[in-house]
Design a protein around this motif. Sequence first.
Motif, PDB file in Angstrom:
ATOM      1  N   MET A   1       0.676  -1.580   0.200  1.00 54.00           N
ATOM      2  CA  MET A   1       0.275  -0.128   0.397  1.00 54.00           C
ATOM      3  C   MET A   1       0.666   1.383   0.163  1.00 54.00           C
ATOM      4  O   MET A   1       1.320   1.339   0.957  1.00 54.00           O
ATOM      5  N   PRO A   2       0.579   2.408  -0.670  1.00 55.78           N
ATOM      6  CA  PRO A   2       1.159   3.262  -0.837  1.00 55.78           C
ATOM      7  C   PRO A   2       1.472   4.498   0.615  1.00 55.78           C
ATOM      8  O   PRO A   2       0.449   4.142   0.622  1.00 55.78           O
ATOM      9  N   CYS A   3       2.557   5.002   0.562  1.00 58.88           N
ATOM     10  CA  CYS A   3       2.405   5.818   2.083  1.00 58.88           C
ATOM     11  C   CYS A   3       1.123   6.608   2.083  1.00 58.88           C
ATOM     12  O   CYS A   3       0.625   7.331   0.927  1.00 58.88           O
ATOM     13  N   GLN A   4       0.064   6.837   3.452  1.00 62.89           N
ATOM     14  CA  GLN A   4      -0.740   7.506   3.790  1.00 62.89           C
ATOM     15  C   GLN A   4      -0.268   8.682   4.256  1.00 62.89           C
ATOM     16  O   GLN A   4      -1.533   8.980   4.822  1.00 62.89           O
ATOM     17  N   THR A   5       0.618   8.700   4.640  1.00 59.82           N
ATOM     18  CA  THR A   5       1.008   9.818   5.256  1.00 59.82           C
ATOM     19  C   THR A   5       2.690  10.671   5.393  1.00 59.82           C
ATOM     20  O   THR A   5       2.515  10.959   4.179  1.00 59.82           O
ATOM     21  N   ALA A  29       3.162   1.885   5.327  1.00 59.94           N
ATOM     22  CA  ALA A  29       1.814   2.918   4.842  1.00 59.94           C
ATOM     23  C   ALA A  29       2.389   3.772   5.278  1.00 59.94           C
ATOM     24  O   ALA A  29       0.793   4.703   5.218  1.00 59.94           O
ATOM     25  N   GLN A  30       2.384   4.069   6.496  1.00 63.08           N
ATOM     26  CA  GLN A  30       2.633   5.077   7.952  1.00 63.08           C
ATOM     27  C   GLN A  30       3.888   5.662   7.956  1.00 63.08           C
ATOM     28  O   GLN A  30       3.899   7.261   7.759  1.00 63.08           O
ATOM     29  N   CYS A  31       5.266   5.621   6.438  1.00 62.06           N
ATOM     30  CA  CYS A  31       5.914   7.312   6.490  1.00 62.06           C
ATOM     31  C   CYS A  31       6.711   6.525   5.311  1.00 62.06           C
ATOM     32  O   CYS A  31       6.713   5.062   4.881  1.00 62.06           O
ATOM     33  N   TYR A 207       5.627  17.620   4.051  1.00 65.72           N
ATOM     34  CA  TYR A 207       6.492  16.491   4.132  1.00 65.72           C
ATOM     35  C   TYR A 207       7.041  16.760   5.385  1.00 65.72           C
ATOM     36  O   TYR A 207       7.535  17.916   5.744  1.00 65.72           O
ATOM     37  N   SER A 232      -3.980  13.173  12.391  1.00 61.49           N
ATOM     38  CA  SER A 232      -4.920  12.665  11.497  1.00 61.49           C
ATOM     39  C   SER A 232      -6.220  13.424  11.582  1.00 61.49           C
ATOM     40  O   SER A 232      -7.088  13.551  11.211  1.00 61.49           O
TER      41      SER A 232
END
Length: 235
Positions: A1-5, A29-31, A207, A232
């Motif tokens: 899954m691509p990074c979401q954050t 996915a988190q960083c 970022y 979030s």
Amino acid sequence: MPCQTPVIVALDFPDMSAAVALAEQLDPAQCRVKVGKELFTSSGPAVIERLHQLGFEVFLDLKFHDIPNTTAGAVSAAAELGVWMVNVHAGGGRRMMEACREALDGRRGHRPLLTAVTVLTSLEQEDLLEVGVDIEPMVQVQRLARLTQECGLDGVVCSAREAKALRSALGNDLLLVTPGIRPVDAVADDQRRIVTPLQAIENGSSYLVIGRPITKAPDPAQALADIVAELSVSV
Ligand SMILES: O=c1ccn([C@@H]2O[C@H](COP(=O)(O)O)[C@@H](O)[C@H]2O)c(=O)[nH]1
């Protein structure tokens, strides 16, 4: 899954095994992760390859600063490694930045994002004065960010303290990559122009580069999760 954050964890470690041991505790996915001068000098392209195998997008933070021909060659070599982002120092000037952008534009296949460091987040006004820059960091950052945008790069590295002013002066297209991020209860270490994660996002950062507050935490995965949870509410 691509990074979401928007979090990029700085893997400032002396060798590949320490960096990989930390990365294995994190979720791609988190960083994203950042490889800087210490780790790349000790471990070379092998560490990039390993981090890619673990599923991370990699920011190769070598801050190239040299004559145009040399620097354009360096960013092209970084592109060959498949990194997500590579950077140069904006202080290398217009012809250097244009040469780097043209080198990447002329490539077939993968093209990393290209960003330029404005004023290091470890510097404050007195430091600039000592090296002959007799203006506030904010003014110097805006000057170099404008030049970077004119050269067609994707973004700049700056403090999130400057993000709001850059957004109003230069619009929303330029990526703002901001180190010097410190949660409220964290020590500043050698950083000077620091901002909390949430404030950075509210200021307009694209970022957040975060090293020691995560990598030196007793539980790095939890430290990352706490920061992502804080963000979030706004991302
Ligand atoms: O202006 C800059 C440019 C790059 N960095 C890099 O970001 C990380 C920050 O690490 P912390 O442990 O969160 O201080 C580090 O790798 C620097 O080389 C920067 O701090 N400031």
